[in-house]
Design a protein around this motif. Structure first.
Motif, mmCIF file in Angstrom:
data_model
loop_
_atom_site.group_PDB
_atom_site.id
_atom_site.type_symbol
_atom_site.label_atom_id
_atom_site.label_comp_id
_atom_site.label_asym_id
_atom_site.label_seq_id
_atom_site.Cartn_x
_atom_site.Cartn_y
_atom_site.Cartn_z
ATOM 1 N N MET A 189 0.849 -1.205 0.000
ATOM 2 C CA MET A 189 0.000 0.000 0.000
ATOM 3 C C MET A 189 0.880 1.250 0.000
ATOM 4 N N THR A 190 0.427 2.262 -0.714
ATOM 5 C CA THR A 190 1.121 3.534 -0.695
ATOM 6 C C THR A 190 0.291 4.540 0.074
ATOM 7 N N ALA A 191 0.965 5.528 0.618
ATOM 8 C CA ALA A 191 0.278 6.621 1.307
ATOM 9 C C ALA A 191 0.792 7.908 0.712
ATOM 10 N N LEU A 192 0.042 8.454 -0.214
ATOM 11 C CA LEU A 192 0.541 9.530 -1.040
ATOM 12 C C LEU A 192 0.148 10.907 -0.532
ATOM 13 N N THR A 193 -0.632 10.963 0.506
ATOM 14 C CA THR A 193 -1.071 12.263 0.992
ATOM 15 C C THR A 193 -0.167 12.791 2.099
ATOM 16 N N SER A 194 0.654 11.927 2.680
ATOM 17 C CA SER A 194 1.535 12.376 3.747
ATOM 18 C C SER A 194 2.758 11.478 3.798
ATOM 19 N N ARG A 195 3.797 11.936 4.441
ATOM 20 C CA ARG A 195 5.002 11.144 4.584
ATOM 21 C C ARG A 195 5.645 11.469 5.921
ATOM 22 N N THR A 196 6.511 10.573 6.354
ATOM 23 C CA THR A 196 7.225 10.790 7.612
ATOM 24 C C THR A 196 8.712 10.666 7.367
ATOM 25 N N GLY A 197 9.491 11.611 7.949
ATOM 26 C CA GLY A 197 10.941 11.530 7.927
ATOM 27 C C GLY A 197 11.546 11.726 6.556
ATOM 28 N N PRO A 198 12.885 11.536 6.465
ATOM 29 C CA PRO A 198 13.590 11.724 5.186
ATOM 30 C C PRO A 198 13.218 10.646 4.185
ATOM 31 N N LEU A 199 13.322 11.008 2.915
ATOM 32 C CA LEU A 199 12.985 10.098 1.827
ATOM 33 C C LEU A 199 14.219 9.381 1.304
ATOM 34 N N THR A 200 14.012 8.160 0.832
ATOM 35 C CA THR A 200 15.060 7.408 0.141
ATOM 36 C C THR A 200 14.513 6.916 -1.182
ATOM 37 N N VAL A 201 15.409 6.666 -2.122
ATOM 38 C CA VAL A 201 15.045 6.142 -3.438
ATOM 39 C C VAL A 201 15.765 4.821 -3.643
ATOM 40 N N ARG A 202 15.006 3.806 -4.049
ATOM 41 C CA ARG A 202 15.606 2.500 -4.308
ATOM 42 C C ARG A 202 14.802 1.767 -5.379
ATOM 43 N N PRO A 203 15.405 0.753 -6.004
ATOM 44 C CA PRO A 203 14.718 0.022 -7.078
ATOM 45 C C PRO A 203 13.457 -0.697 -6.583
ATOM 46 N N ILE A 204 12.458 -0.748 -7.445
ATOM 47 C CA ILE A 204 11.224 -1.493 -7.187
ATOM 48 C C ILE A 204 10.887 -2.294 -8.442
ATOM 49 N N THR A 205 9.839 -3.093 -8.376
ATOM 50 C CA THR A 205 9.436 -3.874 -9.546
ATOM 51 C C THR A 205 8.593 -3.018 -10.495
ATOM 52 N N ALA A 206 8.456 -3.510 -11.723
ATOM 53 C CA ALA A 206 7.625 -2.824 -12.706
ATOM 54 C C ALA A 206 6.181 -2.736 -12.230
ATOM 55 N N ASP A 207 5.674 -3.802 -11.627
ATOM 56 C CA ASP A 207 4.292 -3.811 -11.160
ATOM 57 C C ASP A 207 4.086 -2.785 -10.047
ATOM 58 N N ASP B 48 9.354 6.776 2.470
ATOM 59 C CA ASP B 48 9.554 7.621 3.646
ATOM 60 C C ASP B 48 10.242 6.816 4.747
ATOM 61 N N ALA B 49 10.404 7.428 5.927
ATOM 62 C CA ALA B 49 11.157 6.797 7.014
ATOM 63 C C ALA B 49 10.490 5.526 7.525
ATOM 64 N N GLU B 50 9.201 5.393 7.317
ATOM 65 C CA GLU B 50 8.484 4.195 7.763
ATOM 66 C C GLU B 50 8.460 3.100 6.697
ATOM 67 N N GLY B 51 9.098 3.357 5.562
ATOM 68 C CA GLY B 51 9.133 2.370 4.490
ATOM 69 C C GLY B 51 7.936 2.394 3.581
ATOM 70 N N THR B 52 7.123 3.447 3.670
ATOM 71 C CA THR B 52 5.945 3.573 2.805
ATOM 72 C C THR B 52 6.352 4.160 1.461
ATOM 73 N N ARG B 53 5.916 3.535 0.398
ATOM 74 C CA ARG B 53 6.215 4.027 -0.950
ATOM 75 C C ARG B 53 5.305 5.204 -1.268
ATOM 76 N N VAL B 54 5.893 6.348 -1.543
ATOM 77 C CA VAL B 54 5.122 7.572 -1.738
ATOM 78 C C VAL B 54 5.300 8.174 -3.134
ATOM 79 N N GLY B 55 6.044 7.514 -4.002
ATOM 80 C CA GLY B 55 6.250 7.979 -5.363
ATOM 81 C C GLY B 55 7.007 6.922 -6.143
ATOM 82 N N ALA B 56 7.027 7.057 -7.459
ATOM 83 C CA ALA B 56 7.705 6.068 -8.299
ATOM 84 C C ALA B 56 8.046 6.682 -9.645
ATOM 85 N N GLY B 57 9.005 6.062 -10.326
ATOM 86 C CA GLY B 57 9.382 6.563 -11.630
ATOM 87 C C GLY B 57 10.102 5.532 -12.469
ATOM 88 N N LEU B 58 9.977 5.693 -13.777
ATOM 89 C CA LEU B 58 10.706 4.890 -14.750
ATOM 90 C C LEU B 58 11.933 5.668 -15.202
#
Length: 399
Positions: A1-19, A54-64
């Protein structure tokens, strides 16, 4: 599940699957150019899917990320066309929090340059304003007039990008590099078909009636519509003087989008008694219905098949709950006498606003490799120019 309306703590970017990337893109909103299907249609580019967490591990954005590698090295040019898919109003409040992790990822991945296509609306102008200025003051003179909408979030984002060294790409009056900064978009949000029809100019409404009287039928086809589409498309290319894409380019797109039911690509075909007069490639992703490429024959022009085709697509977009019909962009080097100016006027007549995006920005990570890459691309451009010899690019060729 993603939570796109709010986030906690600093953000990180890492690889995810296409789906995971597509699921996030559909939730937060994004371009067809950011979909795994689009990536699959680009075999000459490496693909990487990234998630913002975000800091809790919630995916809040994505990109190709499409990457053009330098042979026999780990260096590459990294490109996010019309992306990434982020909650851009939130991004504008603290751009560094979202861009810095992406830059860190790019450095670690060996990218010598990173290009993003910020899909944030900057300003919009009504079609009548733009049409008037084309005739009186030149194509881009309308940008000096007060816009119908001026987005403060875009101003904040542009201020950050300017200060952080992200160079604008494709600005000015030269041919745009990459994706167009100005798009023609019909706003469908909260509007039914009769309302949209009333927003079209008189000539468009008249042509729709002419098409009905002429017996124009518009059908939607899958890959089986490719041959008829390509015949219309190449005839238009020869008539209007632009260099057409090869047929296999469209075969790849249709095959790639057919593999995922969450997105759709189809050909809209207009005919009279079986005689195909116009055809167009359409893509739908989320709430946006996009017209990518099209063509028409010189036969039976009075039937106004192109108007009927677009009107059918717009009505289908409304029925599907789409909020925007995207006619895509236009070549900013067009003059009032260019044969392709007629295509822009056609889009404006349908009631499309001209929408300026923040657009493409590029950050140089390694100047040595970037300079070498630019030199190679300039050589490639010269070769392409020699091959095309005097044929201007069509506006849809940007995709």
């Amino acid at each position: 599940m993603t939570a796109l309306t709010s986030r906690t703590g600093p953000l990180t970017v890492r690889p995810i699957t296409a789906d995971e990337e597509l699921a996030t893109l559909l939730e937060v909103g994004g371009s067809f150019l950011q979909t795994p299907s689009w990536a699959a249609s680009k075999p000459d580019w490496r693909r990487q899917y990234l998630g913002w967490f975000d800091a809790e591990g919630t995916r809040v954005g994505a990109g190709l990320v499409l990457a053009r590698p330098v042979p026999r090295t780990r260096r590459s040019f990294a490109y996010l066309p019309e992306g990434p898919g982020l909650p851009w109003d939130e991004v504008a409040k603290d751009p560094a929090a979202w861009f810095d992790p992406l830059t860190d990822w790019a450095r670690g991945a060996g990218a010598f340059a990173l290009r993003v296509g910020c899909p944030v609306t900057s300003r919009t102008w009504a079609p009548d304003v733009v049409k008037k200025q084309i005739g009186e003051g030149g194509l881009l003179s309308f940008t000096s007039l007060p816009p119908a909408f001026d987005n403060p979030s875009a101003r904040a984002l542009e201020t950050y990008l300017d200060g952080a060294g992200w160079t604008p790409i494709g600005w000015g009056t030269s041919n745009a590099v990459g994706q167009p900064r100005f798009l023609c978009i019909v706003d469908l949000e909260g509007r039914d078909a009769p309302t949209v029809l009333r927003s079209m100019n008189q000539q468009w409404r008249r042509n729709i009636k002419k098409a009905e009287k002429a017996g124009v039928e518009v059908v939607v086809r899958g890959p089986e519509g490719l041959d008829a589409f390509y015949e219309q498309y190449t005839e238009s290319a020869h008539r209007d003087g632009f260099f057409p894409r090869p047929k296999f380019y469209f075969e790849r797109i249709m095959k790639a989008f057919a593999a995922d039911p969450r997105v759709d690509a189809s050909f809209y075909e207009a005919n009279v008694a079986g005689d195909v007069l116009a055809s167009a490639l359409m893509i739908r992703v989320g709430p946006t219905f996009s017209y990518l490429y099209g063509g028409s024959t010189s036969r039976n022009r009075d039937a106004r098949a192109s108007n009927a085709l677009q009107w059918k697509a717009i009505r289908d977009a409304i029925d599907l709950g789409c909020t925007a019909y995207d006619f895509r962009g236009f070549n900013t080097s067009l003059g009032a006498t260019s044969p392709l100016t007629g295509l822009l006027l056609f889009k404006l007549g349908a009631g499309a606003d001209v929408v300026e995006k923040v657009g493409e920005r590029e950050l140089v990570v390694n100047r040595f490799w970037h300079k070498a890459f630019e030199a190679a691309m300039q050589g490639r451009t010269l070769l392409t120019t020699w091959r095309k010899r005097g044929q201007p690019q069509a506006t849809e060729a940007e995709v």
